[in-house]
Design an enzyme around this catalytic site. Structure first.
Site, mmCIF file in Angstrom:
data_model
loop_
_atom_site.group_PDB
_atom_site.id
_atom_site.type_symbol
_atom_site.label_atom_id
_atom_site.label_comp_id
_atom_site.label_asym_id
_atom_site.label_seq_id
_atom_site.Cartn_x
_atom_site.Cartn_y
_atom_site.Cartn_z
ATOM 1 N N LYS A 52 8.098 -3.998 8.824
ATOM 2 C CA LYS A 52 9.296 -4.786 9.309
ATOM 3 C C LYS A 52 10.067 -5.407 8.458
ATOM 4 O O LYS A 52 11.263 -5.532 8.360
ATOM 5 C CB LYS A 52 8.997 -6.048 10.208
ATOM 6 C CG LYS A 52 8.196 -5.369 11.590
ATOM 7 C CD LYS A 52 8.163 -6.636 12.579
ATOM 8 C CE LYS A 52 7.501 -6.024 13.873
ATOM 9 N NZ LYS A 52 7.206 -7.113 14.868
ATOM 10 N N LYS A 60 6.076 6.783 18.247
ATOM 11 C CA LYS A 60 6.023 6.349 19.600
ATOM 12 C C LYS A 60 7.263 5.907 20.098
ATOM 13 O O LYS A 60 7.970 5.548 19.461
ATOM 14 C CB LYS A 60 5.130 4.894 19.417
ATOM 15 C CG LYS A 60 3.684 5.028 19.138
ATOM 16 C CD LYS A 60 2.878 3.598 19.117
ATOM 17 C CE LYS A 60 3.221 2.939 20.464
ATOM 18 N NZ LYS A 60 2.294 1.603 20.395
ATOM 19 N N LYS A 64 11.771 0.444 22.051
ATOM 20 C CA LYS A 64 12.938 0.022 22.858
ATOM 21 C C LYS A 64 13.975 -0.220 21.448
ATOM 22 O O LYS A 64 14.991 -0.593 22.017
ATOM 23 C CB LYS A 64 12.663 -1.168 23.351
ATOM 24 C CG LYS A 64 11.938 -2.351 22.531
ATOM 25 C CD LYS A 64 11.442 -3.522 23.659
ATOM 26 C CE LYS A 64 10.573 -4.450 23.011
ATOM 27 N NZ LYS A 64 10.196 -5.650 23.787
#
Length: 335
Positions: free
Chosen positions: A116, A198, A201
């Site tokens: 991140k 994966k 969203k």
């Protein structure tokens, strides 16, 4: 307020953006019947979402929508404790105390922090670094025995266990040391544009992700555009045919058929026919959820009542743990 005869299971999702088909098939769908065996707590994890800058108006709307999706998917707030993380101050207070029992080296090894930090290098904040401690507080507050986690969250559960054991070694048996939930595995849903990643969203490619709020035509169109391969055989082979294998997994998850049965069903048929069938099956699966979701969004009074009632239960249960922790570490309480 809780059923002491059952083990406690804890989980939650961040309130950022709409949930995806991956969230639903990989987790949410499997949560629905867990109350039969466990005392379940499910959080709208809005404090965790603050590690990334949020538009306040949109964030509040997304948080309410996530709660409505929980209920629409079948998480009955009369049976489960479905609550807002930020409405229970025990989370933030225990997180601070546990920060003082967590080492910098442990946090610096968290792979999600590294990932991140690369994605948001203009906002590498302390909350992003100490995110696993807040997650530990979430779990330990409710004395959770079990936590359903995917592979990408296993490291966070491991540090939660380390923190709990360290605290218990100093002060006695304060926390239940949680285990990973090992039960029926949810489908691992991959991106429709990159089947080696994966479904997410936050994917910038709108065709890569099926959102639970996508209409029928959008769902079918996205599946028609799904990346497969130059072969024509509908065969399950994750290494050689990751795209078509992902579609087989999705079709299997929504129909209940085995991967072998799916391959037999479409033996001799083309990718176009199969993609259409997968899209229609997913749309059929999501139609009842979407109908219930729209009804819930219009029933503000009911949702507010559910939130208030479940927040109260979460506060009651979490405060029992927090009072014990405060006493153990020596914080002064005046009764």
């Amino acid at each position: 307020m809780s059923d002491d005869s059952k083990k406690v299971l804890y989980s939650g999702m961040q309130a950022t953006g709409s949930l995806t088909l991956g969230n639903y098939l990989g987790a949410l769908k499997n949560w629905v019947k867990m109350h039969e065996e466990y005392e379940c707590f499910y959080g709208v994890m809005d404090l965790h979402s603050l590690t990334v800058r949020q538009d306040p108006v949109q964030f509040r709307a997304n948080s309410r929508k996530l709660y409505a999706l929980y209920v629409a998917a079948g998480l009955d707030p009369e049976i489960n404790c479905v609550y807002f993380q930020s409405h229970v101050s025990s989370h933030a207070e225990l997180a601070w105390i546990l920060n003082c029992f967590t080492y910098m080296g442990e946090l610096s090894r968290m792979t999600q922090f590294k990932d991140k930090a690369q994605k948001h290098n203009d906002n590498i904040n302390a909350g992003l670094f100490t995110y696993p401690v807040l997650m530990a507080a979430d779990i330990l507050l409710y004395q959770a025995h079990l936590v359903p986690v995917g592979h990408d969250q296993m490291q966070h559960l491991e540090i939660t266990r380390d923190i709990a054991e360290r605290f218990n070694n100093i002060y006695g048996d304060v926390f239940v040391v949680p285990e990973a939930y090992i039960g029926k595995q949810g489908a691992r849903v991959m991106s429709l544009s990159d089947p080696c990643s994966k479904m997410s969203k936050s994917d910038e490619n709108v065709n890569a992700t099926i959102y639970l709020t996508d209409d029928r035509d959008t769902i079918i169109r996205k599946f028609k555009r799904a990346v497969t391969d130059s072969d024509t055989e509908i065969r399950y082979d994750i290494d050689e045919k990751p795209g078509i294998s992902n579609l087989i997994d999705i079709y299997s998850a929504v129909t209940g058929k085995s991967t072998d049965d799916v391959c037999m069903e479409f033996n001799g048929k083309g990718y176009g026919d199969f993609k259409l069938a997968v899209g229609e099956a997913v749309a059929d699966e999501l139609t009842p959820l979407q109908k219930r979701y729209e009804e819930l969004l219009k029933d503000k009074k009911y949702i507010d009542e559910c939130i208030l009632r479940n927040d109260e239960k979460a506060r009651y249960v979490s405060q029992k743990t927090l009072r014990k922790v405060r006493r153990k570490v020596g914080l002064l309480d005046i009764k």
